[in-house]
Design a protein around this motif. Structure first.
Motif, PDB file in Angstrom:
ATOM      1  N   LEU A 153      -5.902   1.074  -0.071  1.00 47.21           N
ATOM      2  CA  LEU A 153      -5.556   1.607   1.246  1.00 47.21           C
ATOM      3  C   LEU A 153      -4.462   2.632   1.058  1.00 47.21           C
ATOM      4  O   LEU A 153      -3.361   2.307   0.633  1.00 47.21           O
ATOM      5  CB  LEU A 153      -5.084   0.490   2.177  1.00 47.21           C
ATOM      6  CG  LEU A 153      -4.497   0.943   3.509  1.00 47.21           C
ATOM      7  CD1 LEU A 153      -5.448   1.834   4.280  1.00 47.21           C
ATOM      8  CD2 LEU A 153      -4.101  -0.251   4.368  1.00 47.21           C
ATOM      9  N   LEU A 197     -13.717 -10.547  -0.913  1.00 49.56           N
ATOM     10  CA  LEU A 197     -12.835  -9.420  -1.211  1.00 49.56           C
ATOM     11  C   LEU A 197     -12.153  -9.625  -2.563  1.00 49.56           C
ATOM     12  O   LEU A 197     -11.505 -10.637  -2.801  1.00 49.56           O
ATOM     13  CB  LEU A 197     -11.779  -9.292  -0.117  1.00 49.56           C
ATOM     14  CG  LEU A 197     -10.856  -8.080  -0.208  1.00 49.56           C
ATOM     15  CD1 LEU A 197     -11.653  -6.786  -0.096  1.00 49.56           C
ATOM     16  CD2 LEU A 197      -9.798  -8.139   0.882  1.00 49.56           C
ATOM     17  N   LEU A 240      -9.613   4.046   2.738  1.00 47.44           N
ATOM     18  CA  LEU A 240      -9.636   2.594   2.822  1.00 47.44           C
ATOM     19  C   LEU A 240     -10.919   2.131   2.174  1.00 47.44           C
ATOM     20  O   LEU A 240     -12.013   2.426   2.656  1.00 47.44           O
ATOM     21  CB  LEU A 240      -9.580   2.124   4.282  1.00 47.44           C
ATOM     22  CG  LEU A 240      -9.828   0.631   4.498  1.00 47.44           C
ATOM     23  CD1 LEU A 240      -8.857  -0.224   3.679  1.00 47.44           C
ATOM     24  CD2 LEU A 240      -9.679   0.273   5.971  1.00 47.44           C
ATOM     25  N   CYS A 298      -8.812  -3.850  -3.266  1.00 46.27           N
ATOM     26  CA  CYS A 298      -8.836  -2.942  -2.130  1.00 46.27           C
ATOM     27  C   CYS A 298      -7.915  -1.779  -2.381  1.00 46.27           C
ATOM     28  O   CYS A 298      -6.998  -1.847  -3.184  1.00 46.27           O
ATOM     29  CB  CYS A 298      -8.450  -3.715  -0.881  1.00 46.27           C
ATOM     30  SG  CYS A 298      -7.275  -2.906   0.167  1.00 46.27           S
ATOM     31  N   HIS A 321       0.845  -1.191   0.000  1.00 50.96           N
ATOM     32  CA  HIS A 321       0.000   0.000   0.000  1.00 50.96           C
ATOM     33  C   HIS A 321       0.878   1.237   0.000  1.00 50.96           C
ATOM     34  O   HIS A 321       2.097   1.123  -0.008  1.00 50.96           O
ATOM     35  CB  HIS A 321      -0.929  -0.049   1.217  1.00 50.96           C
ATOM     36  CG  HIS A 321      -1.794  -1.268   1.239  1.00 50.96           C
ATOM     37  ND1 HIS A 321      -2.826  -1.460   0.366  1.00 50.96           N
ATOM     38  CD2 HIS A 321      -1.736  -2.387   2.001  1.00 50.96           C
ATOM     39  CE1 HIS A 321      -3.396  -2.630   0.597  1.00 50.96           C
ATOM     40  NE2 HIS A 321      -2.748  -3.222   1.586  1.00 50.96           N
ATOM     41  N   ILE A 328      -8.123  -1.294  12.949  1.00 56.66           N
ATOM     42  CA  ILE A 328      -7.517  -0.728  11.756  1.00 56.66           C
ATOM     43  C   ILE A 328      -7.142   0.727  11.974  1.00 56.66           C
ATOM     44  O   ILE A 328      -6.083   1.178  11.548  1.00 56.66           O
ATOM     45  CB  ILE A 328      -8.466  -0.893  10.538  1.00 56.66           C
ATOM     46  CG1 ILE A 328      -8.399  -2.354  10.074  1.00 56.66           C
ATOM     47  CG2 ILE A 328      -8.070   0.041   9.408  1.00 56.66           C
ATOM     48  CD1 ILE A 328      -8.939  -2.595   8.687  1.00 56.66           C
ATOM     49  N   LEU A 343     -17.155  -0.448   1.694  1.00 56.88           N
ATOM     50  CA  LEU A 343     -16.977  -1.637   0.867  1.00 56.88           C
ATOM     51  C   LEU A 343     -17.904  -1.429  -0.319  1.00 56.88           C
ATOM     52  O   LEU A 343     -19.090  -1.157  -0.132  1.00 56.88           O
ATOM     53  CB  LEU A 343     -17.369  -2.897   1.641  1.00 56.88           C
ATOM     54  CG  LEU A 343     -17.151  -4.207   0.874  1.00 56.88           C
ATOM     55  CD1 LEU A 343     -16.866  -5.338   1.860  1.00 56.88           C
ATOM     56  CD2 LEU A 343     -18.340  -4.587   0.011  1.00 56.88           C
ATOM     57  N   GLU A 380      -3.877  -7.040   6.049  1.00 60.81           N
ATOM     58  CA  GLU A 380      -4.358  -7.914   4.974  1.00 60.81           C
ATOM     59  C   GLU A 380      -5.407  -8.870   5.506  1.00 60.81           C
ATOM     60  O   GLU A 380      -6.453  -9.079   4.899  1.00 60.81           O
ATOM     61  CB  GLU A 380      -3.197  -8.726   4.373  1.00 60.81           C
ATOM     62  CG  GLU A 380      -2.134  -7.895   3.681  1.00 60.81           C
ATOM     63  CD  GLU A 380      -2.721  -6.885   2.723  1.00 60.81           C
ATOM     64  OE1 GLU A 380      -3.493  -7.287   1.832  1.00 60.81           O
ATOM     65  OE2 GLU A 380      -2.431  -5.682   2.880  1.00 60.81           O
ATOM     66  N   LYS A 393      -8.719  -7.040   6.429  1.00 58.55           N
ATOM     67  CA  LYS A 393      -9.498  -6.704   5.242  1.00 58.55           C
ATOM     68  C   LYS A 393     -10.381  -7.879   4.847  1.00 58.55           C
ATOM     69  O   LYS A 393     -11.591  -7.740   4.652  1.00 58.55           O
ATOM     70  CB  LYS A 393      -8.555  -6.427   4.059  1.00 58.55           C
ATOM     71  CG  LYS A 393      -7.982  -5.059   4.008  1.00 58.55           C
ATOM     72  CD  LYS A 393      -6.751  -4.977   3.091  1.00 58.55           C
ATOM     73  CE  LYS A 393      -6.786  -5.915   1.897  1.00 58.55           C
ATOM     74  NZ  LYS A 393      -5.551  -5.854   1.085  1.00 58.55           N
ATOM     75  N   GLU A 394      -9.760  -9.041   4.771  1.00 49.54           N
ATOM     76  CA  GLU A 394     -10.486 -10.266   4.411  1.00 49.54           C
ATOM     77  C   GLU A 394     -11.624 -10.526   5.385  1.00 49.54           C
ATOM     78  O   GLU A 394     -12.754 -10.802   4.991  1.00 49.54           O
ATOM     79  CB  GLU A 394      -9.540 -11.475   4.439  1.00 49.54           C
ATOM     80  CG  GLU A 394      -8.499 -11.509   3.347  1.00 49.54           C
ATOM     81  CD  GLU A 394      -9.087 -11.897   1.991  1.00 49.54           C
ATOM     82  OE1 GLU A 394     -10.273 -12.262   1.922  1.00 49.54           O
ATOM     83  OE2 GLU A 394      -8.330 -11.800   0.998  1.00 49.54           O
ATOM     84  N   LEU A 432     -12.788  -1.261   0.297  1.00 48.03           N
ATOM     85  CA  LEU A 432     -12.755  -2.667  -0.089  1.00 48.03           C
ATOM     86  C   LEU A 432     -13.694  -2.827  -1.274  1.00 48.03           C
ATOM     87  O   LEU A 432     -14.754  -2.201  -1.313  1.00 48.03           O
ATOM     88  CB  LEU A 432     -13.223  -3.552   1.071  1.00 48.03           C
ATOM     89  CG  LEU A 432     -12.471  -3.396   2.395  1.00 48.03           C
ATOM     90  CD1 LEU A 432     -12.988  -4.412   3.412  1.00 48.03           C
ATOM     91  CD2 LEU A 432     -10.968  -3.580   2.197  1.00 48.03           C
TER      92      LEU A 432
END
Lengths: 134, 134
Positions: free
Chosen positions: A125, A120, B125, A123, A87, B105, B89, A106, A109-110, B127
DNA sequence: GTAGCTGCAAACTCTTTGCAACTCT
DNA sequence: AGAGTTGCAAAGAGTTTGCAGCTAC
């Protein structure tokens, strides 16, 4: 012949002079050049190269997943050779771009995507900051 | 009078008919409308409103920090009233936008920036995913 | 009354594309 | 030879802006 050039040939692309120059510019870039940057650098090697070709080439490379297109909070795109996943932190004062990687993020995020009921796919970031004084 | 309207007045803005309509549209939006969306919705209330005014108003609100401008991987901007801090997202199939928040996060962002020698000012950020089938 | 706001149309910026000429393979 | 590639200039899309008239305060 750079490995980038090789991968393009393998993808069935003709290796023209212009393309070779653009690929070399990308291969040699240590920053995250804008289309304009790529154009200027390519032009200094072969002054006949046009902006249209730069745009077309970058789009092709993006589609072949050889390059990543970034749209930071600027009004133009930057490109970067596809290497490892990472990122970016952008210096809001100088425009400098620093790369970083973080396994925990990582994973999160998932998890977040899954928790929301999504798979996902991609993405973005980006951190924007200014240099701390020591 | 909506609180948004009040905050605008406090900021020294004149409260014109057009502005009132646009603010109401934003206040009532449950999604993340594009400029076009805001324009259409405002126009259905007062058909004299122009695109230019919508752009100007949204830019003002952004500068006053009453609204946040998003540029997802689309080629237009979306706006959202500034409320709590959260991320998004985006459903790459439908364009639907889901909000989420995650304290861990937030902390990691700060840590990463600091570790790189920066003060975190802003961040993006996003997704992108597709709905999981059950 | 006047500073600020508006609609209109033109201008801007970045990017894409139609076309005729050219060039790898 | 022929499909793919190129440069040029024009077209696109989203957004901004100059200007003359209008309006909230």
């Amino acid at each position: 012949m750079t490995s980038l050039e090789q991968r393009c040939t393998e993808a069935g692309l003709k290796m023209t002079g212009q393309r070779r120059v653009i690929l070399k510019v990308l291969d040699g870039a240590e920053d995250h050049p804008s289309v304009e940057d790529v154009y200027e650098r390519a032009k200094s090697v072969d002054s006949s190269i046009s902006m249209a070709t730069v745009y077309r080439t970058l789009n092709m490379l993006d589609e072949l997943d050889l390059v990543t297109r970034h749209e930071f909070k600027e009004n133009f795109a930057r490109y970067e050779l596809n290497t490892d996943h990472h990122h970016h932190l952008i210096d809001i004062e100088s425009g400098e771009v620093v790369e970083f990687q973080n396994d925990e993020i990582e994973k999160m995020k998932e998890d977040i995507a899954k928790k929301l009921g999504y798979e996902l796919v991609e993405c973005r970031l980006e951190l924007y900051g200014k240099k701390l004084k020591k």
